[in-house]
Design a protein around this motif. Structure first.
Motif, PDB file in Angstrom:
ATOM      1  N   VAL A  53       4.371   1.535   7.934  1.00  0.00           N
ATOM      2  CA  VAL A  53       4.302   2.827   7.236  1.00  0.00           C
ATOM      3  C   VAL A  53       5.391   3.772   7.767  1.00  0.00           C
ATOM      4  CG1 VAL A  53       2.885   4.877   6.830  1.00  0.00           C
ATOM      5  CG2 VAL A  53       1.852   2.598   6.707  1.00  0.00           C
ATOM      6  N   THR A  54       5.578   3.775   9.059  1.00  0.00           N
ATOM      7  CA  THR A  54       6.607   4.641   9.659  1.00  0.00           C
ATOM      8  C   THR A  54       8.000   4.292   9.130  1.00  0.00           C
ATOM      9  OG1 THR A  54       5.289   4.901  11.674  1.00  0.00           O
ATOM     10  CG2 THR A  54       7.641   5.368  11.847  1.00  0.00           C
ATOM     11  N   THR A  55       8.317   3.000   9.123  1.00  0.00           N
ATOM     12  CA  THR A  55       9.634   2.559   8.629  1.00  0.00           C
ATOM     13  C   THR A  55       9.799   2.893   7.156  1.00  0.00           C
ATOM     14  OG1 THR A  55       9.666   0.761  10.250  1.00  0.00           O
ATOM     15  CG2 THR A  55      11.152   0.569   8.375  1.00  0.00           C
ATOM     16  N   TYR A  56       8.743   2.650   6.358  1.00  0.00           N
ATOM     17  CA  TYR A  56       8.810   2.940   4.926  1.00  0.00           C
ATOM     18  C   TYR A  56       9.042   4.432   4.687  1.00  0.00           C
ATOM     19  CZ  TYR A  56       7.430   3.264   0.016  1.00  0.00           C
ATOM     20  OH  TYR A  56       7.417   3.510  -1.337  1.00  0.00           O
ATOM     21  N   ALA A  57       8.278   5.265   5.363  1.00  0.00           N
ATOM     22  CA  ALA A  57       8.392   6.714   5.159  1.00  0.00           C
ATOM     23  C   ALA A  57       9.786   7.214   5.546  1.00  0.00           C
ATOM     24  CB  ALA A  57       7.326   7.433   5.982  1.00  0.00           C
TER      25      ALA A  57
ATOM     26  N   ASN B 238      -4.351  -0.943  12.262  1.00  0.00           N
ATOM     27  CA  ASN B 238      -3.684  -1.629  13.367  1.00  0.00           C
ATOM     28  C   ASN B 238      -2.246  -1.117  13.457  1.00  0.00           C
ATOM     29  OD1 ASN B 238      -2.057  -3.081  11.593  1.00  0.00           O
ATOM     30  ND2 ASN B 238      -2.934  -5.075  12.077  1.00  0.00           N
ATOM     31  N   ASP B 239      -1.575  -1.488  14.526  1.00  0.00           N
ATOM     32  CA  ASP B 239      -0.232  -0.951  14.759  1.00  0.00           C
ATOM     33  C   ASP B 239       0.830  -1.648  13.926  1.00  0.00           C
ATOM     34  OD1 ASP B 239      -0.999   1.057  16.531  1.00  0.00           O
ATOM     35  OD2 ASP B 239      -0.939  -0.283  18.261  1.00  0.00           O
TER      36      ASP B 239
ATOM     37  N   SER C  77       0.832  -1.202   0.000  1.00  0.00           N
ATOM     38  CA  SER C  77       0.000   0.000   0.000  1.00  0.00           C
ATOM     39  C   SER C  77       0.869   1.257   0.000  1.00  0.00           C
ATOM     40  CB  SER C  77      -0.925   0.011   1.218  1.00  0.00           C
ATOM     41  OG  SER C  77      -1.856  -1.050   1.159  1.00  0.00           O
ATOM     42  N   CYS C  78       1.964   1.221   0.720  1.00  0.00           N
ATOM     43  CA  CYS C  78       2.887   2.366   0.743  1.00  0.00           C
ATOM     44  C   CYS C  78       3.463   2.639  -0.642  1.00  0.00           C
ATOM     45  CB  CYS C  78       4.023   2.108   1.733  1.00  0.00           C
ATOM     46  SG  CYS C  78       3.538   2.234   3.460  1.00  0.00           S
TER      47      CYS C  78
ATOM     48  N   GLN D 198       6.134  16.174   7.563  1.00  0.00           N
ATOM     49  CA  GLN D 198       5.606  15.936   6.216  1.00  0.00           C
ATOM     50  C   GLN D 198       4.548  14.845   6.173  1.00  0.00           C
ATOM     51  OE1 GLN D 198       9.561  15.193   4.546  1.00  0.00           O
ATOM     52  NE2 GLN D 198       9.337  17.031   3.285  1.00  0.00           N
ATOM     53  N   LEU D 199       4.546  13.994   7.159  1.00  0.00           N
ATOM     54  CA  LEU D 199       3.576  12.893   7.199  1.00  0.00           C
ATOM     55  C   LEU D 199       3.244  12.570   8.644  1.00  0.00           C
ATOM     56  CD1 LEU D 199       2.049  10.638   5.538  1.00  0.00           C
ATOM     57  CD2 LEU D 199       3.989   9.147   6.132  1.00  0.00           C
ATOM     58  N   LYS D 200       1.945  12.516   8.937  1.00  0.00           N
ATOM     59  CA  LYS D 200       1.477  12.153  10.270  1.00  0.00           C
ATOM     60  C   LYS D 200       0.846  10.757  10.197  1.00  0.00           C
ATOM     61  CE  LYS D 200       0.751  16.879  11.960  1.00  0.00           C
ATOM     62  NZ  LYS D 200       1.864  17.362  11.153  1.00  0.00           N
ATOM     63  N   ILE D 201       1.039   9.973  11.252  1.00  0.00           N
ATOM     64  CA  ILE D 201       0.608   8.570  11.242  1.00  0.00           C
ATOM     65  C   ILE D 201      -0.106   8.239  12.545  1.00  0.00           C
ATOM     66  CG2 ILE D 201       1.371   6.154  11.116  1.00  0.00           C
ATOM     67  CD1 ILE D 201       3.910   7.230   9.656  1.00  0.00           C
ATOM     68  N   THR D 202      -1.240   7.580  12.428  1.00  0.00           N
ATOM     69  CA  THR D 202      -1.907   7.034  13.611  1.00  0.00           C
ATOM     70  C   THR D 202      -2.108   5.536  13.415  1.00  0.00           C
ATOM     71  OG1 THR D 202      -4.160   7.374  12.785  1.00  0.00           O
ATOM     72  CG2 THR D 202      -3.169   9.177  14.038  1.00  0.00           C
TER      73      THR D 202
END
Length: 343
Positions: free
Chosen positions: A261-265, A254-255, A234-235, A275-279
């Motif tokens: 997503v955090t690691t990819y970004a 889910n976490d 998806s990323c 530049q990108l916020k993640i929940t």
């Protein structure tokens, strides 16, 4: 007296001058038997080499003192925490827990339901697979009046007792938090919509956008198994175009996905949260370890497990008599704000 398996409760009763029924209750740690008597009986049982056979006893009195549990994956933080809470609560009632893992397989889930029923569990607690849309295989429990309680992933139309989190509110709260932080291009990564969790979380996300007169943009919503591998795919889609088309926030259902997503970004040089916020969703302890720490929705899995075990015991002991109605309990959720959304 000869030691070994031939010694029975009658032998213990004869040696101690007790009735066989008193010995039986003492071996089962019955609350009406004094601690002194329990100690004497257990010492005699050990001395005579006698082992209490719970299975044989269950065949005699139709009580196994065992509850079955079917979950998709034991390894997930949420599920493992629920298991601990269920087991602790059942232990208070002198009940055991038989744990089975469906591995997200509908066919295996059906086999496990039949196996647990044949094992004479007195009740069943279930979080269904992502692919379960037909719940008819659970009828064997309802037909035999053995309590059945669903938690987390619960059926929409199948008549059953349910314990679930407030998934709509959790998603709506998380998305609104992103919007109040100035985000206007919020992506969504969730599971298949025929599962109650992800349907309600998507609705909460979409309604939050509507409040700002926004709607999900093209290629901004993804529905699949929430694994690291699927999240990375998806990323790739989210960050494939020009930089000015990239999302400024991602709501992850889910976490596991939030961590991916955090690691990819970070590997793409995207600054979080500038530049990108993640929940994320579930408040897995790993969200506090990674840098930056990740905002997530707290589901209170210990409360979910305690409520599920308490409900099934109340049904077994007939403290709850819902009649033709089924009980549905919703557990409140909270948003835990961390560095991934706050500058």
């Amino acid at each position: 007296m000869k030691k070994g398996s031939d010694n029975t409760m009658k032998d213990i009763a004869l040696e101690l001058g007790l009735s066989s029924s008193t010995v039986s209750r003492a071996l089962q740690d019955h609350p009406h038997i004094s601690q002194e008597t329990k100690i004497k009986v257990n010492e005699a049982a050990n001395r005579l080499g006698y082992s209490y056979n719970a299975v044989a006893a269950s065949l005699r009195n139709s009580k196994s003192n065992t509850i079955g549990l079917i979950i998709p994956r034991i390894s997930r933080y949420y599920q493992s925490t629920v298991i601990t809470a269920i087991q602790n609560k059942l232990h208070e009632h002198k009940y055991n827990l038989m744990i089975c893992q469906s591995n997200e397989s509908h066919e295996l889930e059906k086999e496990l339901v039949n196996a647990l029923y044949a094992s004479r569990v007195e009740g069943l607690i279930v979080s269904s697979t992502l692919n379960t849309t037909d719940f008819a295989h659970f009828d064997v429990f309802s037909r035999s009046n053995r309590p059945l309680v669903f938690f987390d992933r619960v059926p929409k139309n199948y008549p059953a007792h349910k314990i679930q989190g407030d998934d709509y509110h959790g998603a709506n709260m998380a998305t609104n938090h992103l919007l109040t932080q100035g985000c206007r291009n919020v992506a969504f990564i969730g599971g298949p919509l025929f599962c109650n969790l992800y349907r309600e979380r998507y609705e909460g996300y979409a309604d939050a956008l509507k409040g700002y007169e926004l709607s999900p943009g093209p290629n901004r919503t993804f529905f699949h198994d929430l694994t690291k591998e699927s999240a990375l795919q998806s990323c790739e889609a989210l960050f494939s175009g020009k930089r000015d088309t990239w999302p400024d926030a991602v709501f992850c259902c889910n976490d596991t996905v939030a961590l991916a997503v955090t690691t990819y970004a970070k590997n793409r040089g995207v600054e979080i949260p500038a530049q990108l916020k993640i929940t994320g969703y579930s408040n897995d302890p790993l969200t506090e370890i990674i840098k930056p720490t990740i905002t997530s929705v707290e589901q209170y899995p210990s409360e979910v497990g305690t409520q599920a075990a308490g409900m099934i015991m109340n049904l077994i002991q007939q403290k709850l008599k819902p009649g033709k109605n089924y009980i549905s309990v919703t557990i409140a959720v909270d948003l835990v704000k961390r560095d991934s959304t706050d500058k």
